[in-house]
Design a protein around this motif. Structure first.
Motif, short mmCIF file in Angstrom:
data_model
loop_
_atom_site.label_atom_id
_atom_site.label_comp_id
_atom_site.label_asym_id
_atom_site.label_seq_id
_atom_site.Cartn_x
_atom_site.Cartn_y
_atom_site.Cartn_z
N TYR A 21 28.51 -110.83 -79.16
CA TYR A 21 29.52 -109.96 -80.00
C TYR A 21 29.05 -108.63 -80.16
O TYR A 21 30.22 -107.61 -79.74
N GLY A 22 28.01 -108.09 -80.25
CA GLY A 22 27.68 -106.49 -80.23
C GLY A 22 28.11 -105.94 -79.09
O GLY A 22 28.56 -104.78 -79.06
N GLN A 23 27.72 -106.55 -77.89
CA GLN A 23 27.96 -106.16 -76.59
C GLN A 23 29.55 -105.71 -76.47
O GLN A 23 29.90 -104.66 -75.89
N VAL A 25 31.72 -105.59 -78.88
CA VAL A 25 32.16 -104.42 -79.62
C VAL A 25 31.83 -103.15 -79.02
O VAL A 25 32.80 -102.07 -79.00
N ARG A 26 30.70 -102.97 -78.43
CA ARG A 26 30.39 -101.66 -77.68
C ARG A 26 31.37 -101.10 -76.52
O ARG A 26 31.89 -99.94 -76.45
N VAL A 30 34.09 -98.00 -76.36
CA VAL A 30 34.18 -97.01 -75.12
C VAL A 30 35.56 -96.81 -74.93
O VAL A 30 36.08 -95.73 -74.61
N ARG A 35 36.08 -97.48 -83.66
CA ARG A 35 35.14 -98.56 -84.01
C ARG A 35 35.77 -99.78 -84.68
O ARG A 35 35.51 -100.85 -84.50
N ASP A 40 37.68 -105.44 -84.77
CA ASP A 40 38.66 -106.25 -85.00
C ASP A 40 39.29 -106.93 -83.81
O ASP A 40 39.50 -108.25 -83.98
N PRO A 102 30.47 -90.81 -81.82
CA PRO A 102 29.17 -91.23 -81.05
C PRO A 102 27.99 -91.10 -82.03
O PRO A 102 27.94 -90.08 -82.54
N ARG A 103 26.93 -91.87 -81.87
CA ARG A 103 25.85 -91.91 -82.63
C ARG A 103 24.83 -90.63 -82.26
O ARG A 103 24.41 -90.03 -82.96
N ILE A 124 33.44 -98.23 -66.34
CA ILE A 124 32.34 -97.47 -66.45
C ILE A 124 31.29 -98.26 -67.63
O ILE A 124 30.22 -98.42 -67.47
N HIS A 128 28.13 -99.34 -66.23
CA HIS A 128 27.12 -98.42 -66.42
C HIS A 128 26.22 -98.87 -67.82
O HIS A 128 25.31 -98.61 -68.00
N MET A 129 27.14 -99.13 -68.60
CA MET A 129 26.30 -99.55 -70.06
C MET A 129 25.83 -101.00 -69.97
O MET A 129 24.73 -101.14 -70.53
N GLU A 130 26.65 -101.89 -69.69
CA GLU A 130 26.41 -103.27 -69.61
C GLU A 130 25.38 -103.68 -68.44
O GLU A 130 24.76 -104.82 -68.31
N GLN B 16 24.39 -95.71 -73.43
CA GLN B 16 23.25 -96.74 -74.36
C GLN B 16 23.30 -95.75 -75.74
O GLN B 16 23.26 -96.53 -76.84
N SER B 18 24.93 -93.48 -77.49
CA SER B 18 25.90 -93.25 -77.99
C SER B 18 26.68 -94.33 -78.81
O SER B 18 27.49 -94.25 -79.87
N PRO B 22 26.67 -103.37 -83.22
CA PRO B 22 26.50 -103.73 -84.69
C PRO B 22 25.06 -104.44 -85.10
O PRO B 22 24.37 -105.03 -84.29
#
Lengths: 170, 197
Positions: A21-23, A25-26, A30, A35, A40, A102-103, A124, A128-130, B16, B18, B22
């Motif tokens: 789930y978290g992946q 959402v990420r 992007v 968010r 949702d 972005p955090r 991307i 690149h992220m996953e 990663q 940014s 959750p």
């Protein structure tokens, strides 16, 4: 016996949900820049997965299935929102910039990613992220591996131009 | 590290860092929501399918006698009152200017069809604003329209306008309309173009 099967199905779904789930959402964040919408739509994709869990859980890679559903929902949402915002702008309401928080401060990279089309942002994010292999990325996006490679190359080249003016190859 | 390698790693690190996943408590809450929504949808399916079958059966039972002419004495109800008849079936035209709504300015035409359908044609530059399925209703001296509910007036109630004939024109004055875009189009005089009955 039936009770046992359904309990183990429920457990398997809960494990899968917790891992993926978290992946999802990420990736959607992007693509969408929003968010709450990403959460949702990810939940909607998992609702559909849950309804088809008996079948999809037997697939080799159910994580590809849920990403495909989630991204299709995200692309439709983007189109709908774009139309709505265009109409609202015409009908006197000011255009609202989507939320983007972005955090950590990577403003230049994130700003460059924002200039890409939603499908390119998905490429991307998945690659690149996953860190997913290209054949899996192409499977998620319903493209041939060749088309995915070309699209990724173009997206990277555009990003590189914005960031460093350097040519890169995937 | 090569140029490509540096680029890849810059991209990966930015993504990663940014976009955080959750937290676990949010994930657990989301799981509960998903299971609830899924269960609700399953229940709805169980109710909707038999209801759809029942509706299909009723429709067939109702349609067959109607098709055979057994209900000839039942005329469809119309939205038009006798006093309003002169404005129904007529094509009206209005030039919208001002209001600061670029794209919405220009010539609009309006037709209130006797069957209750509302047909609007819009300036050529305005795209994506449909009026398919929109309707009108006249009650006394008030005209109620639900134009643009599928677009800029979504989630807003229909607009109500006082109507009167003035010479050859139809004059609409807003009574209540929370949708600015619709009010800008409807509120004002409309000149007659011709009949379309």
């Amino acid at each position: 016996m039936g009770q046992d099967a359904s309990t183990s199905d429920a457990e398997a779904f809960a494990w899968f949900f917790t891992a993926e789930y978290g992946q999802v959402v990420r990736v959607l964040t992007v693509v969408l820049h929003e968010r709450p919408a990403a959460e949702d739509l990810a939940q909607e994709a998992f609702v559909r997965l849950h309804l088809h869990w008996a079948k999809v859980s037997r697939y080799d890679r159910p994580e590809v299935w849920v990403r495909r559903v989630a991204l299709n929902l995200a692309f439709s949402y983007r189109r709908r929102e774009y139309r709505r915002r265009t109409l609202e702008a015409v009908a006197t309401w000011p255009e609202v910039e989507p939320e983007w928080n972005p955090r950590v401060d990577h403003d230049d990279v994130i700003a460059a990613i924002r200039t890409l089309k939603p499908r390119e942002r998905a490429l991307i994010a998945l690659f690149h992220m996953e860190d997913r292999p290209l054949d899996e990325v192409s499977d998620v996006l319903g493209m041939t591996p060749g088309a995915a490679k070309v699209a990724l190359h173009r997206a990277r080249r555009r990003l590189a131009r914005r960031l460093t003016d350097t040519e890169v190859t995937p | 590290m090569t140029e490509d390698g540096r680029f890849d790693s810059r991209l990966a690190i930015a993504l990663q860092e940014s976009f955080a996943a959750p937290e676990m408590r949010e994930t657990v809450a989301a799981l509960e929501l998903v299971l609830e929504r899924s269960a609700r949808r399953r229940r709805r399916r169980r109710v909707v399918l038999p209801a759809a079958i029942a509706a299909a059966v009723l429709a067939t039972v109702g349609i067959v006698p109607w098709a055979l002419g057994l209900f000839d004495d039942q005329r469809p109800t119309r939205n038009v009152e006798t006093a309003a008849a002169p404005i129904v079936g007529e094509v009206w035209r209005r030039d919208v200017t001002g209001g600061g709504q670029k794209g919405w300015q220009g010539t609009w035409t309006l037709l209130l069809k006797p069957d209750g359908a509302l047909v609007l044609s819009m300036p050529p530059g305005l795209r994506g604003v449909g009026t398919d399925g929109n309707s009108w209703r006249i009650e006394g001296s008030t005209l109620r329209v639900d134009a643009f509910v599928g677009g800029p007036c979504s989630d807003l109630p229909p607009g109500t306008y006082a109507w009167r004939r003035s010479g050859g024109a139809l004059v609409l004055s807003v009574v209540q309309d929370t949708c600015q875009a619709r009010a800008a189009v409807f509120d004002g005089p409309w000149s007659a173009v011709g009949a379309n009955r």
